[in-house]
Design an enzyme around this catalytic site. Structure first.
Site, short mmCIF file in Angstrom:
data_model
loop_
_atom_site.label_atom_id
_atom_site.label_comp_id
_atom_site.label_asym_id
_atom_site.label_seq_id
_atom_site.Cartn_x
_atom_site.Cartn_y
_atom_site.Cartn_z
N ASP A 153 51.85 27.28 26.75
CA ASP A 153 52.41 26.10 27.42
C ASP A 153 52.57 26.18 28.94
O ASP A 153 52.21 25.27 29.64
CB ASP A 153 53.77 25.77 26.81
CG ASP A 153 53.70 25.59 25.31
OD1 ASP A 153 52.62 25.78 24.72
OD2 ASP A 153 54.73 25.24 24.71
N GLU B 82 59.51 37.06 19.97
CA GLU B 82 58.47 36.08 20.26
C GLU B 82 57.47 36.64 21.29
O GLU B 82 56.27 36.46 21.17
CB GLU B 82 59.15 34.81 20.79
CG GLU B 82 58.26 33.60 20.89
CD GLU B 82 59.04 32.37 21.37
OE1 GLU B 82 60.28 32.49 21.58
OE2 GLU B 82 58.43 31.31 21.55
#
Ligand code: 2M8
Length: 440
Positions: free
Chosen positions: A159, A380
């Site tokens: 992103d 993550e």
């Protein structure tokens, strides 16, 4: 231990027919997450892997697009932003979804699941859906040079990569700011800035207001996305052959994609994104530029040059792959989301392209992935130098892909036979089994 911990994460994040990426930060179903999760689940529960993919494609739109989020109706609107009220989109089967897509790594996942437990009925069921997913991209996103564009940074999956800084300048941020939810769960230093979010939301809203049909101020040909599209065609050829369909058109499309990528996105030892609105290459140092290694028909000299860049700019010999090169010191940030930290899915994609071409470097990457989660847990993302974990905890694709890496590479230098792996995993998995709801 690592196997059991990975399974624990996957079982805890299972929602009956799919797996949430994270219970806190991402409480719905995400498109490319589900593909990576299926690759890992295939190693111990192919049935669960099939269910995961069937449930995602159960929300496919009539035009073939597979939305990047399928919302769970029982999760409150405020749990994730932007939620269903923002996207105002619904699949023909009635699921509230987003209206954008993510890299099409699903054919690869379907094939891996079939390899783990051959099931031609599953292949035959998925084939037309995977073809429709590719057709959507050809119909709505393909430019004159044969490359696919993304219309939002969220479609890249990476992103807030520094690659999008320049193209995003054309996007007017939301004037009144946005009410973010992500910062409730993760420190602001590890997430995109407010200004980036204001642009993401403005762009998503503009695309929504075209009925999810026309690109707005952002349209970029991304090497990772195009490599995923190309490998999907290549894999569709294998699937087609297995179910008695014609593989040739898929092979030809895969070859044409590789050729177009080499011609238009490759420069000086790395693939770069190209701004489809200006025609300019966005010169960058993103590890996304190494992912085309996954394409089997990539010319050997290009593959060698990519490996050279991997060694020089991304420290491939040490194994831990940063998402952005530390050598690009102005953009590199070791803790912020996609601006430098190491991610298991990106490392796994590069590993797929590396392990046959350079087994020594493939092994170093596999070891590094295992080492990261052993030290820091199934986070993550990870600091590429400190190896510290960042972002959410108990993150599904980190757990799933490690299962795949361990199953193939082994643990502590000792290969595990498929039988040993399967036994360990299944024993634990069965003991903690929750009911699967197989979608119709
Ligand atoms: C991240 O993206 C979402 C938006 O889609 C977010 O930040 O809210 C990305 O890392 C993306 O690649 C990933 O699929 C998603 C869920 O894990 O989170």
């Amino acid at each position: 231990m690592i196997l059991r911990d990975a399974l624990r994460v996957l079982i805890a994040n299972w929602d009956g027919s799919y797996t949430v990426p994270s219970r806190t930060l991402y409480p719905h179903q995400w498109s490319w997450d589900s593909a990576f999760i299926a690759v890992g689940n295939a190693r111990w529960s192919p049935r669960r892997a099939r269910t995961e993919l069937l449930s995602l494609f159960g929300a496919q739109w009539r035009d073939g697009r597979v939305p990047h989020i399928v919302f769970n109706p029982s999760v409150p609107e405020g749990a994730y932003f932007p939620g269903p009220a923002f996207w105002e989109a619904r699949s023909p089967s009635g699921w509230a979804t987003s209206g954008i897509v993510q890299p099409p790594v699903h054919a690869l996942a379907v094939w891996r699941v079939h390899q783990a437990e051959p099931d031609t009925a599953f292949l035959a069921r998925m084939y037309p859906r995977l073809v429709a997913q590719q057709e959507f991209l050809r119909a709505q996103r393909r430019g004159p040079d044969g490359l696919i564009s993304i219309v939002h940074p969220w479609e890249s999956g990476m992103d807030n990569s520094p690659c999008w800084d320049l193209p995003l300048q054309a996007v007017e941020p939301m004037p009144d700011g946005v009410r973010r939810r992500d910062l409730t769960h993760v420190s602001a230093a590890e997430r995109p800035t407010d200004r980036d979010y204001e642009r993401y939301v403005a762009l998503a809203r503009a695309y929504r207001d075209t009925g999810y049909r026309r690109a707005c101020a952002f349209s970029v040909e991304d090497p990772l996305f195009n490599a995923a599209y190309g490998i999907a065609e290549r894999t569709l050829a294998d699937i087609a052959a297995e179910i008695g369909r014609d593989p040739e058109p898929h092979r030809a499309e895969a070859a044409a994609t590789t050729e177009a990528m080499v011609r238009h996105l490759y420069q000086d030892g790395l693939f770069h994104p190209r701004d489809a609105l200006t025609g300019c290459l966005v010169r960058s140092a993103s590890a996304a530029g190494l992912v085309p290694l996954i394409l089997p028909d990539l010319p050997r000299e290009i593959a060698n040059a990519l490996i050279g860049t991997g060694l020089d700019l991304f420290g491939l010999k040490e194994g831990v792959l940063p998402s952005y090169s530390p050598a690009a010191s102005a953009e590199f940030d070791p803790v912020r989301y996609w601006r430098g930290p190491s991610w298991i899915n990106l490392s796994w994609l590069v590993w797929q392209g590396l392990k046959d071409r350079r087994p020594d470097l493939g092994a170093a990457l596999a070891e590094a992935m295992i080492d990261l989660v052993t030290r820091s847990g199934f986070r993550e993302y990870f600091g590429p130098h400190t190896l510290e974990g960042h972002g959410s905890h108990d993150f599904s694709w980190s757990a799933a892909l490690i299962l795949d890496v361990v199953a193939e590479h082994g643990l502590n230098g000792v290969p595990l036979t498929a039988r040993e792996f399967g036994q360990q995993a299944r024993t634990f998995g069965e003991a903690h089994h929750v009911g699967d709801q197989v979608p119709a």
